[in-house]
Design a protein around this motif. Sequence first.
Motif, PDB file in Angstrom:
ATOM      1  N   MET A   1       0.846  -1.179   0.000  1.00  0.00           N
ATOM      2  CA  MET A   1       0.000   0.000   0.000  1.00  0.00           C
ATOM      3  C   MET A   1       0.892   1.244   0.000  1.00  0.00           C
ATOM      4  N   ALA A   2       0.560   2.197  -0.832  1.00  0.00           N
ATOM      5  CA  ALA A   2       1.354   3.424  -0.951  1.00  0.00           C
ATOM      6  C   ALA A   2       1.084   4.378   0.212  1.00  0.00           C
ATOM      7  N   ILE A   3       2.088   5.121   0.558  1.00  0.00           N
ATOM      8  CA  ILE A   3       1.969   6.135   1.603  1.00  0.00           C
ATOM      9  C   ILE A   3       0.933   7.170   1.186  1.00  0.00           C
ATOM     10  N   LYS A   4       0.290   7.772   2.174  1.00  0.00           N
ATOM     11  CA  LYS A   4      -0.726   8.791   1.879  1.00  0.00           C
ATOM     12  C   LYS A   4      -0.636   9.915   2.909  1.00  0.00           C
ATOM     13  N   VAL A   5      -1.322  10.993   2.636  1.00  0.00           N
ATOM     14  CA  VAL A   5      -1.359  12.121   3.560  1.00  0.00           C
ATOM     15  C   VAL A   5      -1.853  11.614   4.919  1.00  0.00           C
ATOM     16  N   GLY A   6      -1.154  12.028   5.956  1.00  0.00           N
ATOM     17  CA  GLY A   6      -1.487  11.607   7.321  1.00  0.00           C
ATOM     18  C   GLY A   6      -0.622  10.464   7.822  1.00  0.00           C
ATOM     19  N   ASP A   7       0.051   9.768   6.898  1.00  0.00           N
ATOM     20  CA  ASP A   7       0.936   8.670   7.295  1.00  0.00           C
ATOM     21  C   ASP A   7       2.279   9.218   7.779  1.00  0.00           C
ATOM     22  N   ARG A   8       2.948   8.397   8.574  1.00  0.00           N
ATOM     23  CA  ARG A   8       4.295   8.715   9.049  1.00  0.00           C
ATOM     24  C   ARG A   8       5.328   8.234   8.038  1.00  0.00           C
ATOM     25  N   ILE A   9       6.382   9.016   7.874  1.00  0.00           N
ATOM     26  CA  ILE A   9       7.506   8.605   7.031  1.00  0.00           C
ATOM     27  C   ILE A   9       8.177   7.406   7.710  1.00  0.00           C
ATOM     28  N   PRO A  10       8.342   6.291   7.003  1.00  0.00           N
ATOM     29  CA  PRO A  10       8.983   5.122   7.618  1.00  0.00           C
ATOM     30  C   PRO A  10      10.470   5.367   7.859  1.00  0.00           C
ATOM     31  N   ASP A  11      10.994   4.748   8.894  1.00  0.00           N
ATOM     32  CA  ASP A  11      12.420   4.885   9.144  1.00  0.00           C
ATOM     33  C   ASP A  11      13.175   3.886   8.278  1.00  0.00           C
ATOM     34  N   ALA A  12      14.222   4.361   7.669  1.00  0.00           N
ATOM     35  CA  ALA A  12      15.083   3.535   6.825  1.00  0.00           C
ATOM     36  C   ALA A  12      16.444   4.201   6.755  1.00  0.00           C
ATOM     37  N   THR A  13      17.405   3.471   6.252  1.00  0.00           N
ATOM     38  CA  THR A  13      18.751   3.993   6.096  1.00  0.00           C
ATOM     39  C   THR A  13      18.991   4.357   4.642  1.00  0.00           C
ATOM     40  N   LEU A  14      19.385   5.601   4.419  1.00  0.00           N
ATOM     41  CA  LEU A  14      19.760   6.096   3.096  1.00  0.00           C
ATOM     42  C   LEU A  14      21.240   6.422   3.135  1.00  0.00           C
ATOM     43  N   TYR A  15      21.838   6.638   1.963  1.00  0.00           N
ATOM     44  CA  TYR A  15      23.286   6.828   1.909  1.00  0.00           C
ATOM     45  C   TYR A  15      23.694   8.026   1.064  1.00  0.00           C
ATOM     46  N   THR A  16      24.759   8.653   1.531  1.00  0.00           N
ATOM     47  CA  THR A  16      25.403   9.721   0.787  1.00  0.00           C
ATOM     48  C   THR A  16      26.900   9.455   0.800  1.00  0.00           C
ATOM     49  N   PHE A  17      27.608  10.092  -0.086  1.00  0.00           N
ATOM     50  CA  PHE A  17      29.063   9.980  -0.116  1.00  0.00           C
ATOM     51  C   PHE A  17      29.615  11.385  -0.020  1.00  0.00           C
ATOM     52  N   ASN A  18      30.486  11.602   0.956  1.00  0.00           N
ATOM     53  CA  ASN A  18      31.081  12.928   1.136  1.00  0.00           C
ATOM     54  C   ASN A  18      32.564  12.785   1.459  1.00  0.00           C
ATOM     55  N   GLU A  19      33.183  13.856   1.919  1.00  0.00           N
ATOM     56  CA  GLU A  19      34.623  13.828   2.208  1.00  0.00           C
ATOM     57  C   GLU A  19      34.999  12.787   3.255  1.00  0.00           C
ATOM     58  N   ASN A  20      34.047  12.330   4.049  1.00  0.00           N
ATOM     59  CA  ASN A  20      34.299  11.309   5.062  1.00  0.00           C
ATOM     60  C   ASN A  20      34.019   9.900   4.558  1.00  0.00           C
ATOM     61  N   GLY A  21      33.631   9.780   3.288  1.00  0.00           N
ATOM     62  CA  GLY A  21      33.284   8.473   2.721  1.00  0.00           C
ATOM     63  C   GLY A  21      31.777   8.277   2.711  1.00  0.00           C
ATOM     64  N   ILE A  22      31.373   7.025   2.711  1.00  0.00           N
ATOM     65  CA  ILE A  22      29.938   6.714   2.719  1.00  0.00           C
ATOM     66  C   ILE A  22      29.369   7.044   4.091  1.00  0.00           C
ATOM     67  N   GLU A  23      28.271   7.738   4.090  1.00  0.00           N
ATOM     68  CA  GLU A  23      27.607   8.118   5.341  1.00  0.00           C
ATOM     69  C   GLU A  23      26.171   7.624   5.308  1.00  0.00           C
ATOM     70  N   ALA A  24      25.781   6.917   6.360  1.00  0.00           N
ATOM     71  CA  ALA A  24      24.402   6.454   6.498  1.00  0.00           C
ATOM     72  C   ALA A  24      23.566   7.570   7.121  1.00  0.00           C
ATOM     73  N   VAL A  25      22.356   7.740   6.618  1.00  0.00           N
ATOM     74  CA  VAL A  25      21.440   8.774   7.105  1.00  0.00           C
ATOM     75  C   VAL A  25      20.118   8.095   7.424  1.00  0.00           C
ATOM     76  N   GLN A  26      19.628   8.294   8.621  1.00  0.00           N
ATOM     77  CA  GLN A  26      18.334   7.721   9.016  1.00  0.00           C
ATOM     78  C   GLN A  26      17.212   8.690   8.649  1.00  0.00           C
ATOM     79  N   THR A  27      16.188   8.179   8.000  1.00  0.00           N
ATOM     80  CA  THR A  27      15.078   9.058   7.616  1.00  0.00           C
ATOM     81  C   THR A  27      14.391   9.649   8.845  1.00  0.00           C
ATOM     82  N   ALA A  28      14.335   8.898   9.936  1.00  0.00           N
ATOM     83  CA  ALA A  28      13.705   9.426  11.154  1.00  0.00           C
ATOM     84  C   ALA A  28      14.413  10.690  11.626  1.00  0.00           C
ATOM     85  N   ASP A  29      15.735  10.720  11.500  1.00  0.00           N
ATOM     86  CA  ASP A  29      16.504  11.902  11.906  1.00  0.00           C
ATOM     87  C   ASP A  29      16.290  13.063  10.946  1.00  0.00           C
ATOM     88  N   MET A  30      16.093  12.759   9.665  1.00  0.00           N
ATOM     89  CA  MET A  30      15.903  13.803   8.645  1.00  0.00           C
ATOM     90  C   MET A  30      14.605  14.582   8.863  1.00  0.00           C
TER      91      MET A  30
END
Length: 162
Positions: A1-30
């Motif tokens: 089922m697709a997310i809809k207005v009123g739903d909470r953003i699920p927590d998951a780990t996303l990734y970026t690459f910067n001067e420190n290398g690969i960095e994990a980012v938690q959606t809950a923190d974002m």
Amino acid sequence: MAIKVGDRIPDATLYTFNENGIEAVQTADMVKGRKVVLFGLPAAFSRTCSAAHLPSFMRTRDAFAEKGVEDIYCISVNDGFTMAAWDKDMGAAEAGVTLLGDASGDFTRALGMEFDFPQGGMFGRSKRYALVAEDGVVTHLNEEVQGGVCELTVGEKLLENL
């Protein structure tokens, strides 16, 4: 089922690459305690994503800030290295848009936004969507209903809803 207005953003780990290398980012923190835009697209470096979808949020960053949006995140089922290379090519970070890779596709699946396009060699990718979340709750959501189209999910269209 697709997310809809009123739903909470699920927590998951996303990734970026910067001067420190690969960095994990938690959606809950974002999203915690903040007003943010999240938009998903099928692939870094693809024609429509590079020519229309990402640039629309780069153009509208200041207008979103005027509406109280603190950050804009672009999410694609790609790895952090690919997203960093695309950022370098597009200048997204300088325009105020953060590119994040959903390497496993877990976040995209949790949103119910996954799709396959076998004819194009794309599997487990993200549908086009754009949403606003306040303190982790979706307040506005646009989703493309037709594949290969980028009209409802551009920055300008999401701004019209705010």
